[in-house]
Design a protein around this motif. Structure first.
Motif, mmCIF file in Angstrom:
data_model
loop_
_atom_site.group_PDB
_atom_site.id
_atom_site.type_symbol
_atom_site.label_atom_id
_atom_site.label_comp_id
_atom_site.label_asym_id
_atom_site.label_seq_id
_atom_site.Cartn_x
_atom_site.Cartn_y
_atom_site.Cartn_z
ATOM 1 N N ASP A 176 60.664 56.784 56.184
ATOM 2 C CA ASP A 176 59.808 56.872 54.994
ATOM 3 C C ASP A 176 59.735 55.478 54.381
ATOM 4 O O ASP A 176 60.675 55.015 53.741
ATOM 5 C CB ASP A 176 60.396 57.879 53.993
ATOM 6 C CG ASP A 176 59.547 57.973 52.721
ATOM 7 O OD1 ASP A 176 58.373 57.549 52.745
ATOM 8 O OD2 ASP A 176 60.071 58.466 51.699
ATOM 9 N N ARG A 177 58.613 54.787 54.618
ATOM 10 C CA ARG A 177 58.417 53.448 54.058
ATOM 11 C C ARG A 177 57.824 53.576 52.654
ATOM 12 O O ARG A 177 56.788 54.204 52.475
ATOM 13 C CB ARG A 177 57.475 52.628 54.930
ATOM 14 C CG ARG A 177 58.055 52.200 56.282
ATOM 15 C CD ARG A 177 56.999 51.462 57.083
ATOM 16 N NE ARG A 177 57.521 50.857 58.294
ATOM 17 C CZ ARG A 177 57.685 51.501 59.448
ATOM 18 N NH1 ARG A 177 57.372 52.799 59.526
ATOM 19 N NH2 ARG A 177 58.161 50.876 60.511
ATOM 20 N N GLN A 178 58.477 52.951 51.708
ATOM 21 C CA GLN A 178 57.999 52.995 50.323
ATOM 22 C C GLN A 178 57.848 51.577 49.772
ATOM 23 O O GLN A 178 58.649 50.696 50.077
ATOM 24 C CB GLN A 178 58.971 53.788 49.444
ATOM 25 C CG GLN A 178 59.125 55.251 49.838
ATOM 26 C CD GLN A 178 60.027 56.025 48.889
ATOM 27 O OE1 GLN A 178 60.515 55.488 47.898
ATOM 28 N NE2 GLN A 178 60.245 57.301 49.179
ATOM 29 N N GLY A 179 56.826 51.365 48.974
ATOM 30 C CA GLY A 179 56.647 50.099 48.273
ATOM 31 C C GLY A 179 56.078 48.969 49.104
ATOM 32 O O GLY A 179 56.136 47.811 48.671
ATOM 33 N N TRP A 180 55.502 49.287 50.282
ATOM 34 C CA TRP A 180 54.943 48.211 51.102
ATOM 35 C C TRP A 180 53.789 47.505 50.375
ATOM 36 O O TRP A 180 53.474 46.366 50.673
ATOM 37 C CB TRP A 180 54.488 48.754 52.450
ATOM 38 C CG TRP A 180 55.391 48.346 53.589
ATOM 39 C CD1 TRP A 180 55.049 47.575 54.658
ATOM 40 C CD2 TRP A 180 56.775 48.661 53.782
ATOM 41 N NE1 TRP A 180 56.123 47.387 55.490
ATOM 42 C CE2 TRP A 180 57.199 48.050 54.984
ATOM 43 C CE3 TRP A 180 57.707 49.394 53.044
ATOM 44 C CZ2 TRP A 180 58.501 48.152 55.464
ATOM 45 C CZ3 TRP A 180 58.996 49.504 53.524
ATOM 46 C CH2 TRP A 180 59.397 48.899 54.713
ATOM 47 N N HIS A 237 54.011 46.454 47.517
ATOM 48 C CA HIS A 237 54.658 45.427 46.702
ATOM 49 C C HIS A 237 55.298 44.335 47.563
ATOM 50 O O HIS A 237 56.192 43.629 47.108
ATOM 51 C CB HIS A 237 55.732 46.061 45.813
ATOM 52 C CG HIS A 237 55.227 47.148 44.927
ATOM 53 N ND1 HIS A 237 54.208 46.961 44.035
ATOM 54 C CD2 HIS A 237 55.596 48.457 44.814
ATOM 55 C CE1 HIS A 237 53.961 48.086 43.398
ATOM 56 N NE2 HIS A 237 54.795 49.010 43.854
ATOM 57 N N ASP A 238 54.828 44.206 48.789
ATOM 58 C CA ASP A 238 55.393 43.232 49.725
ATOM 59 C C ASP A 238 55.388 41.824 49.121
ATOM 60 O O ASP A 238 54.546 41.488 48.289
ATOM 61 C CB ASP A 238 54.579 43.238 51.024
ATOM 62 C CG ASP A 238 55.389 42.737 52.204
ATOM 63 O OD1 ASP A 238 56.523 42.290 51.990
ATOM 64 O OD2 ASP A 238 54.870 42.804 53.340
ATOM 65 N N THR A 290 64.984 56.322 54.469
ATOM 66 C CA THR A 290 64.058 55.753 53.493
ATOM 67 C C THR A 290 64.284 54.257 53.364
ATOM 68 O O THR A 290 65.392 53.817 53.076
ATOM 69 C CB THR A 290 64.236 56.417 52.113
ATOM 70 O OG1 THR A 290 64.042 57.830 52.241
ATOM 71 C CG2 THR A 290 63.223 55.856 51.122
ATOM 72 N N SER A 346 62.719 50.934 51.374
ATOM 73 C CA SER A 346 61.844 50.627 50.238
ATOM 74 C C SER A 346 61.813 49.125 49.955
ATOM 75 O O SER A 346 62.822 48.426 50.108
ATOM 76 C CB SER A 346 62.328 51.358 48.980
ATOM 77 O OG SER A 346 62.489 52.737 49.210
ATOM 78 N N VAL A 405 61.074 46.775 46.750
ATOM 79 C CA VAL A 405 61.011 46.895 45.287
ATOM 80 C C VAL A 405 60.834 45.505 44.687
ATOM 81 O O VAL A 405 61.697 44.632 44.851
ATOM 82 C CB VAL A 405 62.287 47.547 44.723
ATOM 83 C CG1 VAL A 405 62.177 47.708 43.212
ATOM 84 C CG2 VAL A 405 62.551 48.894 45.400
ATOM 85 N N HIS A 445 65.656 48.108 50.119
ATOM 86 C CA HIS A 445 66.592 49.231 50.056
ATOM 87 C C HIS A 445 66.563 50.001 51.375
ATOM 88 O O HIS A 445 65.479 50.283 51.911
ATOM 89 C CB HIS A 445 66.227 50.190 48.923
ATOM 90 C CG HIS A 445 66.391 49.601 47.548
ATOM 91 N ND1 HIS A 445 67.102 50.230 46.551
ATOM 92 C CD2 HIS A 445 65.950 48.444 47.001
ATOM 93 C CE1 HIS A 445 67.075 49.489 45.449
ATOM 94 N NE2 HIS A 445 66.375 48.400 45.703
ATOM 95 N N GLU A 494 73.288 53.797 50.246
ATOM 96 C CA GLU A 494 72.106 52.976 49.980
ATOM 97 C C GLU A 494 72.499 51.504 50.057
ATOM 98 O O GLU A 494 73.401 51.049 49.356
ATOM 99 C CB GLU A 494 71.521 53.285 48.606
ATOM 100 C CG GLU A 494 70.251 52.491 48.314
ATOM 101 C CD GLU A 494 69.634 52.856 46.975
ATOM 102 O OE1 GLU A 494 68.411 52.704 46.825
ATOM 103 O OE2 GLU A 494 70.385 53.298 46.083
#
Length: 221
Positions: free
Chosen positions: A98-102, A104-105, A137, A139, A141, A150, A207
């Motif tokens: 689960d990739r999150q915040g890409w 905001h790379d 996951t 992420s 950030v 993360h 984490e």
């Protein structure tokens, strides 16, 4: 001298145990006549020898001074490259990412080869600790002063608290592990001026947080 003193028992432990295993297996071969059992014993010796060789190579890598070659690379690209190396392991456990915040790379000033090595070691631990069919996951950030990567697994949580400069627990129970993935990741992050933290949630996962000071990044660029 203090560092070497703390290293000696770790080295002794990680060499003595595989050697004892090789000796015990060799003794079993002496009186074994079953071809299937003999094949398994021989493979066990080869696997243990290979593991010892990998640990020694990892130790040399850890102790060798790092000479990073910095360039500008997107954080998402670094993580994707490390995740690509984990594809087979994750497929074996039916895991998903689960990739999150890409969105905001961030462009980072980094040695991509070294950082990919650090990320890979951290991801290996996360995947190996994760139950089958679970979600990993990852992420990105982007905060005001820091950019963070993360990695959150759904495993039982690390049984120890990793600290920079600490080679413990040293011994790895994984077939292809060396026990040095975390210490090497600490060293690589420190070489970059980045922070590495672990939030351990007993029974529900670990984490990993790589924290990049954005002010230092701007000065580096």
């Amino acid at each position: 001298q203090a560092a070497l003193g703390s290293l000696i028992p770790v080295v002794a432990h990680n060499i003595r145990n595989p050697m004892a295993s090789i000796r015990a297996t060799a003794q079993l071969i002496e009186n074994e006549r079953d071809p299937h059992e003999l094949k398994e014993f021989k493979q066990a010796i080869i696997d243990t020898t290979d593991r010892l060789g990998r640990w020694v190579s990892a130790l040399v890598s850890y102790l060798h001074p790092l000479k990073p070659s910095f360039t500008k690379v997107k954080a998402g690209r670094l993580v994707d490259a490390a995740l690509a190396l984990m594809k087979t392991r994750m497929e074996e456990k039916n895991m998903t990412v689960d990739r999150q915040g890409w969105v905001h790379d961030e462009l980072l000033y980094v040695d991509p080869d070294l950082m990919e090595q650090a990320l890979y070691g951290l991801l290996v631990n996360a995947v190996d600790a994760s139950p089958e069919k679970s979600v990993l996951t990852v992420s990105l950030v982007n905060k005001q002063d820091n950019f963070e990567i993360h990695i959150l697994d759904r495993g039982p949580g690390l049984p120890f608290e990793p600290k920079a400069g600490n080679l413990e627990p040293g011994q790895s129970t994984k077939r292809f592990g060396t026990g040095l993935g975390i210490p090497i990741a600490f060293k690589i992050c420190q070489t970059h001026g980045w922070d590495l933290e672990f939030n351990i949630h007993k029974g529900s996962g670990t984490e990993v947080i790589i924290r990049v000071p954005l002010i230092a990044e701007e000065e580096g660029q």
